[in-house]
Scaffold this active site. Structure first.
Site, mmCIF file in Angstrom:
data_model
loop_
_atom_site.group_PDB
_atom_site.id
_atom_site.type_symbol
_atom_site.label_atom_id
_atom_site.label_comp_id
_atom_site.label_asym_id
_atom_site.label_seq_id
_atom_site.Cartn_x
_atom_site.Cartn_y
_atom_site.Cartn_z
ATOM 1 N N GLU A 176 0.878 -1.133 -0.143
ATOM 2 C CA GLU A 176 0.108 -0.055 -0.170
ATOM 3 C C GLU A 176 0.796 1.201 0.051
ATOM 4 O O GLU A 176 0.553 2.051 0.909
ATOM 5 C CB GLU A 176 -0.982 -0.063 1.138
ATOM 6 C CG GLU A 176 -2.101 -1.126 1.012
ATOM 7 C CD GLU A 176 -3.154 -1.064 2.013
ATOM 8 O OE1 GLU A 176 -3.131 0.028 2.925
ATOM 9 O OE2 GLU A 176 -3.851 -1.914 2.025
ATOM 10 N N GLU A 188 -4.808 -8.761 0.074
ATOM 11 C CA GLU A 188 -5.491 -8.306 1.095
ATOM 12 C C GLU A 188 -7.035 -8.413 0.727
ATOM 13 O O GLU A 188 -7.318 -7.555 -0.225
ATOM 14 C CB GLU A 188 -5.149 -7.170 1.734
ATOM 15 C CG GLU A 188 -3.784 -7.180 2.669
ATOM 16 C CD GLU A 188 -3.617 -5.811 3.257
ATOM 17 O OE1 GLU A 188 -4.340 -5.132 3.814
ATOM 18 O OE2 GLU A 188 -2.225 -5.552 3.181
#
Length: 511
Positions: A180, A315
């Site tokens: 991220e 995720e």
């Protein structure tokens, strides 16, 4: 109207990667400390080298293919050398992003580090997937980590590994370069991250080329917006324009990556106290994973042959309002969550030609976990049972399955909600079909049409008479395990099965 599933076993999509059923464990809440690791001095549960064996036994039974670690946001402020060597000498550090346990304690003890994680992976016979710190570290640190884990040469780092009890290399295949990085991993703009990715991957790929040839695969961090992903690939491409090219064996910039990752979480109402409407809305929002995969695949195909770069959803899962940083992101894990996971697997099977891995968040105690623990027990959640059932697809060839079922419609949602979700795959002399009934209160009689070469059906059902809001505890977890279900033969390759409300079935046909 009655629902139907038409399975076309001669219309192959691609092989379903075992890694679609992968997992993710972060230094967050009670995932590692309390869920996996309790230390060698804790006598409340059986342990081996500090790892709690009741958790291990549940994960062993699940045949986990791959486990991602150490994060998550934690990865981009983690320095791996803090977590190796004698535990009494390891430094205590901050955990910048997450409290450990259920209290606001942003401390990392480093008791559980690289060797402990890789020992866990060996215990449960799973492939490790390590996430490299890009946000606050250097390529040198990443290169040292891969050398420590994978090199068989006589170097200072491999001698340290031997001193720490592991003379032989671990042969870690999967390396994520950042996490991220558009957010907690550094807040990079896409072109900035492309520059960082190229820089890190250049050195790690050099290790792959010259020291440990061909044994590693690298994962770039993507986004759920087309604009971010397009800008990343454009910059990655342009940044090689003035390099030495194939003269020094560097070739295309896409030699630097094997996979491209996206993340997707979703919620609708509370974890267990949700309305009937919110029950259905969750499935509409989970369907966005299909959009993420499709848009990423389209972007990748603009720059590189699609089969050269796989998509990893590393995720994914439900993230309910009850899961907050100050409680370690813990939430009740209900049958509704498990039904949503079944639908996500159906999405991935339909895209088996592009999805190379997925990692649900997270393995133990956190978010949509598969295992929950207290100080004395470990038990399986309903989502665990869906993983267990769906792994019968693992390694099979996904085939086309056309579903005809009633739908729920919501004007403000991007997707409608078919009341039946399903997928199918073909293995050695077998056809396996999974289907979930998302209706809150109605049994769905589903007709399954298959090629006439298949017959002799046998079926199992999950969650019959449990209800969408039910969740497992240490006392009732066995009630969520699979039972047999009757599959009736009609004629001409048609079979019927009565799928109870809020349940999932698996049907095996043989030749």
């Amino acid at each position: 109207m009655p629902a139907s599933i038409s399975v076309h076993s001669d219309h192959s999509i691609d092989r379903i990667s075992e890694n679609i059923y992968g997992h993710f464990a972060e230094h967050l809440g009670r995932c590692i400390y309390g869920g996996v690791w309790v230390g060698e001095d804790d006598d409340r549960v059986p342990t081996e080298d500090g790892i709690r064996m009741d958790t291990v036994e549940l994960l062993q039974d699940l045949d986990m293919p791959v486990l991602r670690w150490p994060g998550g946001c934690f990865a981009d402020d983690y320095h791996w050398e803090d977590g190796v060597g004698p535990r009494e000498d390891r430094p205590k550090r901050r955990n910048l992003w997450w409290a450990q346990g259920r209290e606001e304690r942003f401390i990392e003890t480093n008791e559980f580090g690289t060797d402990e994680f890789l020992e866990l992976c060996q215990m449960i016979d799973t492939d490790p997937y390590l996430a490299v710190n890009v946000g606050s570290a250097t390529p040198e640190e990443a290169l040292d980590w891969i050398e420590y884990c994978n090199s068989d040469a006589d170097t200072d780092l491999t001698r340290r590994r031997a001193e720490n009890g592991h003379e032989e290399p671990y042969d870690v295949t999967y390396w994520g370069i950042g996490n991220e990085n558009w957010g907690c991993g550094g807040r990079f703009a896409p072109d900035e991250y492309a520059d960082q990715y190229r820089r890190f991957a250049n050195y790690l790929n050099g290790f792959d080329d010259h020291i440990n040839p061909g044994s590693t695969e690298f994962i770039a961090c993507g986004h759920i917006t087309d604009e971010w992903n397009e800008a990343f690939f454009e910059r990655l491409d342009g940044g090689m324009e003035f390099g030495p090219g194939t003269f020094l064996g560097m070739g295309s910039p896409y030699k630097l990556l094997d996979h491209f990752s996206v993340h997707r979480y979703y919620q609708a109402g509370d974890d267990a106290d949700f309305s009937d409407e919110q029950h259905y809305r969750l499935f509409a929002r989970a369907q966005k994973i299909a959009d993420d995969i499709d848009s990423a695949a389209e972007t990748i195909s603009t720059y590189v042959p699609r089969e050269d770069v796989g998509i990893i959803v590393d995720e994914w899962g439900t993230w309910h309002p009850q899961a907050t940083p100050d409680n370690g992101l813990e939430q009740a894990n209900t049958v509704r969550d498990a039904l949503a996971a079944a639908g996500v697997f159906d999405i991935m099977h339909e895209r088996a030609d592009v999805v190379s891995m997925a990692n649900i968040a997270q393995t133990v105690n956190v978010l949509q976990c598969l295992v929950q623990t207290d100080e004395e027990n470990a038990w399986a959640t309903p989502t665990y049972q869906v993983f267990d059932l769906y792994q019968n697809h693992s390694g099979n060839t996904a085939v086309e399955a056309n579903i005809n079922a009633d739908k729920k419609y919501f004007d403000e949602e991007d997707h409608d909600v078919p009341l039946v979700s399903a997928s199918a795959s073909v293995g050695d002399d077998e056809l396996f079909v999974t289907a979930s009934n998302r209706s809150l209160d109605q049994t769905e009689t589903v007709e399954v049409e298959v090629d006439e070469t298949f017959g002799n059906p046998s079926g199992t059902v999950l969650f019959e008479e449990k209800g969408s809001r039910a969740y497992s505890t240490a006392d009732n977890a066995a009630e969520f395990e699979a039972d047999d279900i009757t599959v009736s033969e009609a004629d001409d390759g048609r079979f019927t099965v009565d799928i109870p409300a809020s349940s999932v079935v698996g049907v095996t046909f043989t030749k």
